[in-house]
Design a protein around this motif. Structure first.
Motif, PDB file in Angstrom:
ATOM      1  N   ILE A  76      40.047   8.257  54.809  1.00 13.49           N
ATOM      2  CA  ILE A  76      38.721   8.252  54.476  1.00 13.49           C
ATOM      3  C   ILE A  76      38.484   9.438  54.070  1.00 13.49           C
ATOM      4  O   ILE A  76      39.058  10.450  53.798  1.00 13.49           O
ATOM      5  CB  ILE A  76      38.047   9.191  56.072  1.00 13.49           C
ATOM      6  CG1 ILE A  76      36.795   9.352  57.176  1.00 13.49           C
ATOM      7  CG2 ILE A  76      38.892  10.464  56.534  1.00 13.49           C
ATOM      8  CD1 ILE A  76      36.853   9.526  58.235  1.00 13.49           C
ATOM      9  N   VAL A  77      36.765   9.620  53.649  1.00 11.53           N
ATOM     10  CA  VAL A  77      36.619  10.569  52.484  1.00 11.53           C
ATOM     11  C   VAL A  77      35.437  11.483  53.289  1.00 11.53           C
ATOM     12  O   VAL A  77      34.941  10.987  53.880  1.00 11.53           O
ATOM     13  CB  VAL A  77      36.164   9.569  51.603  1.00 11.53           C
ATOM     14  CG1 VAL A  77      35.389  10.742  50.334  1.00 11.53           C
ATOM     15  CG2 VAL A  77      36.844   9.204  50.976  1.00 11.53           C
ATOM     16  N   HIS A  78      36.013  12.177  52.837  1.00 14.19           N
ATOM     17  CA  HIS A  78      34.389  13.545  53.381  1.00 14.19           C
ATOM     18  C   HIS A  78      34.583  14.780  52.399  1.00 14.19           C
ATOM     19  O   HIS A  78      34.499  14.878  51.661  1.00 14.19           O
ATOM     20  CB  HIS A  78      34.883  14.093  55.293  1.00 14.19           C
ATOM     21  CG  HIS A  78      35.730  15.294  54.624  1.00 14.19           C
ATOM     22  ND1 HIS A  78      35.211  16.525  55.879  1.00 14.19           N
ATOM     23  CD2 HIS A  78      37.040  15.700  54.253  1.00 14.19           C
ATOM     24  CE1 HIS A  78      36.876  16.873  55.579  1.00 14.19           C
ATOM     25  NE2 HIS A  78      37.351  16.215  54.317  1.00 14.19           N
ATOM     26  N   SER A  79      33.405  14.836  53.177  1.00 16.11           N
ATOM     27  CA  SER A  79      32.406  16.874  52.279  1.00 16.11           C
ATOM     28  C   SER A  79      32.011  17.619  53.352  1.00 16.11           C
ATOM     29  O   SER A  79      31.398  17.570  54.169  1.00 16.11           O
ATOM     30  CB  SER A  79      31.290  16.489  51.117  1.00 16.11           C
ATOM     31  OG  SER A  79      30.035  15.912  51.988  1.00 16.11           O
ATOM     32  N   GLU A  80      32.209  19.163  52.915  1.00 20.58           N
ATOM     33  CA  GLU A  80      31.703  20.057  54.041  1.00 20.58           C
ATOM     34  C   GLU A  80      31.221  20.971  53.128  1.00 20.58           C
ATOM     35  O   GLU A  80      31.494  21.925  51.940  1.00 20.58           O
ATOM     36  CB  GLU A  80      32.743  20.891  54.153  1.00 20.58           C
ATOM     37  CG  GLU A  80      34.319  20.091  55.371  1.00 20.58           C
ATOM     38  CD  GLU A  80      35.354  20.384  54.987  1.00 20.58           C
ATOM     39  OE1 GLU A  80      35.682  20.814  56.241  1.00 20.58           O
ATOM     40  OE2 GLU A  80      36.276  20.014  54.192  1.00 20.58           O
ATOM     41  N   ARG A  81      29.767  21.492  53.052  1.00 17.85           N
ATOM     42  CA  ARG A  81      28.943  22.385  52.255  1.00 17.85           C
ATOM     43  C   ARG A  81      27.651  23.134  52.885  1.00 17.85           C
ATOM     44  O   ARG A  81      27.669  22.275  54.456  1.00 17.85           O
ATOM     45  CB  ARG A  81      27.678  21.181  51.439  1.00 17.85           C
ATOM     46  CG  ARG A  81      28.879  20.426  50.675  1.00 17.85           C
ATOM     47  CD  ARG A  81      27.858  19.559  49.507  1.00 17.85           C
ATOM     48  NE  ARG A  81      28.294  18.742  48.448  1.00 17.85           N
ATOM     49  CZ  ARG A  81      28.773  18.662  47.529  1.00 17.85           C
ATOM     50  NH1 ARG A  81      28.348  20.266  46.811  1.00 17.85           N
ATOM     51  NH2 ARG A  81      29.688  18.036  46.644  1.00 17.85           N
ATOM     52  N   SER A  82      27.395  23.981  52.859  1.00 19.56           N
ATOM     53  CA  SER A  82      26.471  24.630  53.373  1.00 19.56           C
ATOM     54  C   SER A  82      25.202  23.909  53.929  1.00 19.56           C
ATOM     55  O   SER A  82      24.655  22.630  52.797  1.00 19.56           O
ATOM     56  CB  SER A  82      25.782  26.452  52.315  1.00 19.56           C
ATOM     57  OG  SER A  82      26.805  27.169  52.820  1.00 19.56           O
ATOM     58  N   PRO A  83      24.870  23.849  54.683  1.00 22.50           N
ATOM     59  CA  PRO A  83      22.949  22.890  55.025  1.00 22.50           C
ATOM     60  C   PRO A  83      22.173  23.094  53.238  1.00 22.50           C
ATOM     61  O   PRO A  83      21.997  24.212  53.139  1.00 22.50           O
ATOM     62  CB  PRO A  83      22.310  23.215  56.473  1.00 22.50           C
ATOM     63  CG  PRO A  83      23.850  23.672  56.969  1.00 22.50           C
ATOM     64  CD  PRO A  83      24.840  24.696  55.774  1.00 22.50           C
ATOM     65  N   GLU A  84      22.062  22.764  52.862  1.00 20.19           N
ATOM     66  CA  GLU A  84      21.104  22.960  51.969  1.00 20.19           C
ATOM     67  C   GLU A  84      19.567  23.575  52.296  1.00 20.19           C
ATOM     68  O   GLU A  84      19.016  24.488  51.207  1.00 20.19           O
ATOM     69  CB  GLU A  84      19.948  21.487  51.416  1.00 20.19           C
ATOM     70  CG  GLU A  84      21.235  20.229  50.780  1.00 20.19           C
ATOM     71  CD  GLU A  84      21.702  19.673  52.230  1.00 20.19           C
ATOM     72  OE1 GLU A  84      22.047  19.895  52.550  1.00 20.19           O
ATOM     73  OE2 GLU A  84      22.546  18.538  51.434  1.00 20.19           O
ATOM     74  N   GLU A  85      19.240  23.157  53.716  1.00 20.11           N
ATOM     75  CA  GLU A  85      18.168  23.556  53.923  1.00 20.11           C
ATOM     76  C   GLU A  85      18.161  25.832  53.968  1.00 20.11           C
ATOM     77  O   GLU A  85      16.980  26.500  54.667  1.00 20.11           O
ATOM     78  CB  GLU A  85      17.588  23.494  55.053  1.00 20.11           C
ATOM     79  CG  GLU A  85      18.382  23.151  56.416  1.00 20.11           C
ATOM     80  CD  GLU A  85      19.193  22.080  56.334  1.00 20.11           C
ATOM     81  OE1 GLU A  85      19.947  22.000  57.494  1.00 20.11           O
ATOM     82  OE2 GLU A  85      19.335  21.852  55.513  1.00 20.11           O
ATOM     83  N   GLY A  98      25.126   9.345  50.735  1.00 22.39           N
ATOM     84  CA  GLY A  98      24.190  10.803  50.608  1.00 22.39           C
ATOM     85  C   GLY A  98      25.174  11.948  49.804  1.00 22.39           C
ATOM     86  O   GLY A  98      24.254  13.026  49.512  1.00 22.39           O
ATOM     87  N   ASP A  99      26.749  11.964  49.434  1.00 26.93           N
ATOM     88  CA  ASP A  99      27.043  12.495  48.614  1.00 26.93           C
ATOM     89  C   ASP A  99      27.665  12.116  47.854  1.00 26.93           C
ATOM     90  O   ASP A  99      28.816  12.352  47.360  1.00 26.93           O
ATOM     91  CB  ASP A  99      28.091  13.738  49.610  1.00 26.93           C
ATOM     92  CG  ASP A  99      28.185  14.974  49.187  1.00 26.93           C
ATOM     93  OD1 ASP A  99      27.865  15.354  48.035  1.00 26.93           O
ATOM     94  OD2 ASP A  99      29.078  16.069  49.553  1.00 26.93           O
ATOM     95  N   HIS A 131      28.932  18.545  57.345  1.00 25.91           N
ATOM     96  CA  HIS A 131      30.322  17.145  57.299  1.00 25.91           C
ATOM     97  C   HIS A 131      28.983  15.837  57.021  1.00 25.91           C
ATOM     98  O   HIS A 131      28.505  15.390  58.034  1.00 25.91           O
ATOM     99  CB  HIS A 131      30.919  17.438  58.692  1.00 25.91           C
ATOM    100  CG  HIS A 131      31.252  16.128  58.792  1.00 25.91           C
ATOM    101  ND1 HIS A 131      33.251  16.356  58.076  1.00 25.91           N
ATOM    102  CD2 HIS A 131      31.359  14.868  59.095  1.00 25.91           C
ATOM    103  CE1 HIS A 131      33.400  15.053  58.580  1.00 25.91           C
ATOM    104  NE2 HIS A 131      32.200  14.534  58.630  1.00 25.91           N
ATOM    105  N   ARG A 132      29.715  15.794  55.849  1.00 19.30           N
ATOM    106  CA  ARG A 132      29.406  13.827  55.834  1.00 19.30           C
ATOM    107  C   ARG A 132      30.595  13.281  55.545  1.00 19.30           C
ATOM    108  O   ARG A 132      31.454  13.733  54.818  1.00 19.30           O
ATOM    109  CB  ARG A 132      28.644  14.433  54.547  1.00 19.30           C
ATOM    110  CG  ARG A 132      26.970  14.540  54.712  1.00 19.30           C
ATOM    111  CD  ARG A 132      26.167  14.167  52.962  1.00 19.30           C
ATOM    112  NE  ARG A 132      25.116  14.184  53.200  1.00 19.30           N
ATOM    113  CZ  ARG A 132      24.696  14.987  53.029  1.00 19.30           C
ATOM    114  NH1 ARG A 132      25.301  15.353  52.269  1.00 19.30           N
ATOM    115  NH2 ARG A 132      23.188  15.520  53.201  1.00 19.30           N
TER     116      ARG A 132
END
Length: 305
Positions: free
Chosen positions: A115-124, A295-296, A91-92
């Protein structure tokens, strides 16, 4: 996920159990290999307490090269509640928060005025098969707090109380059912619990909360002699004690709380007691007046046409 473009769910067939006000069968959509079931809102049932949105994500196993990628998108007038059973999501948000959500943790992101956010699978973790299973719900904020400053809270699994009983195990996410109080912030009276019912066991839902419902995640449950399969939302009549029993192991979510004092409108990712405020938020997102997500910054979800 909060951007889910699928169709609204539909009420189920009429139920013979008098204490059940609404039976909802969620609509299902496939988003890049991730099956998402939406149970709220519906035309006939908009809210259960403050809960205005209820999505079940998965369970799914994403193949190498597939991932959860929800680009930055805005919210107003609500708190998002993210709770995972399996997998991890990074979460960012525009407050500068960066947090990987693990199974059993609770993310409470309160949009307030925006608010603004993104939800992504961790890069690692990418490049390998990725399992994902969880819930995202939205809590509409009470009238006096709709325009509060945005906030973010993360509670790790170990800090959420668990009730152990011969018949069930209940992890208390928000609120204090059966006397066990969660440390998670409440902006209005809220009830949210993750309940595993053992084979032959039963769980009592007291009548203390004004509005209550369950979502059946796995297995089947029996209420007043009628059996209900998985992926059903059952909303209960006020004032009735409900006994949920299971012939075999079953997994349910209990949720609800106090009813809001005024009507709520929902459009895309915006919730408000005012249609005009939603129109304002639409224009603000269209013209780039929301904050960016550190970061996004390169991508975003455009306003639906």
């Amino acid at each position: 996920m909060s951007f889910f473009p699928g169709k609204d769910p539909e009420p189920g067939d009429a139920c013979a159990v008098d204490s059940i006000e609404t039976l909802i069968i969620p609509r299902t959509s496939d988003i890049g290999g991730l099956e998402v079931r939406r149970a709220l809102p519906t035309a006939k049932r908009r809210l259960v307490g403050p809960f205005i949105f209820f999505d079940r994500m998965g369970p799914a196993l994403l193949r190498p090269g597939e991932a959860v990628d929800v680009k930055p998108h805005p919210h107003i007038g609500l708190s998002t509640v993210t709770y995972l059973f399996d997998g991890r999501i990074r979460h960012r948000d525009s407050l500068g928060t960066e947090m990987v959500i693990a199974p059993g943790d609770l993310n409470l992101m309160t949009a307030g005025r925006g608010i603004v956010h993104s939800e992504r699978s961790p890069e690692e973790l990418r490049g390998n098969p990725l399992s994902i299973s969880g819930l995202q719900t939205w809590l509409a904020l009470p009238d006096a707090l709709e325009e509060m400053a945005p906030a973010f809270d993360h509670t790790v699994s170990a800090d959420l109380p668990v009730i152990h009983d011969r018949d069930f195990e209940a992890r208390i996410i928000i609120g204090a059912p059966h006397g066990a109080g969660s440390p998670v912030t409440q902006y209005s009276e809220t009830l949210y619990a993750d309940i595993q019912i053992a084979s032959g066991g039963r769980f009592l839902i007291p009548a203390t909360a004004e509005e209550r419902a369950i979502y059946i995640l796995d297995g089947a449950v029996e209420i007043s002699g009628e059996t209900f399969p998985s992926d059903r939302l059952l909303a209960f009549r006020q004032g009735d004690e409900i006994i949920v029993s299971a012939e075999r192991d079953a997994h349910i979510m209990l949720f609800g709380g106090a009813a809001l004092s005024s009507k709520r409108y929902i459009w895309w990712n915006f919730v408000s007691s005012s249609k005009e405020r939603i129109e304002q938020a639409k224009e603000e997102w269209r013209t780039g007046r929301f904050d960016i997500v550190p970061g996004d910054e390169e991508e975003f979800v455009p306003l639906p046409g």
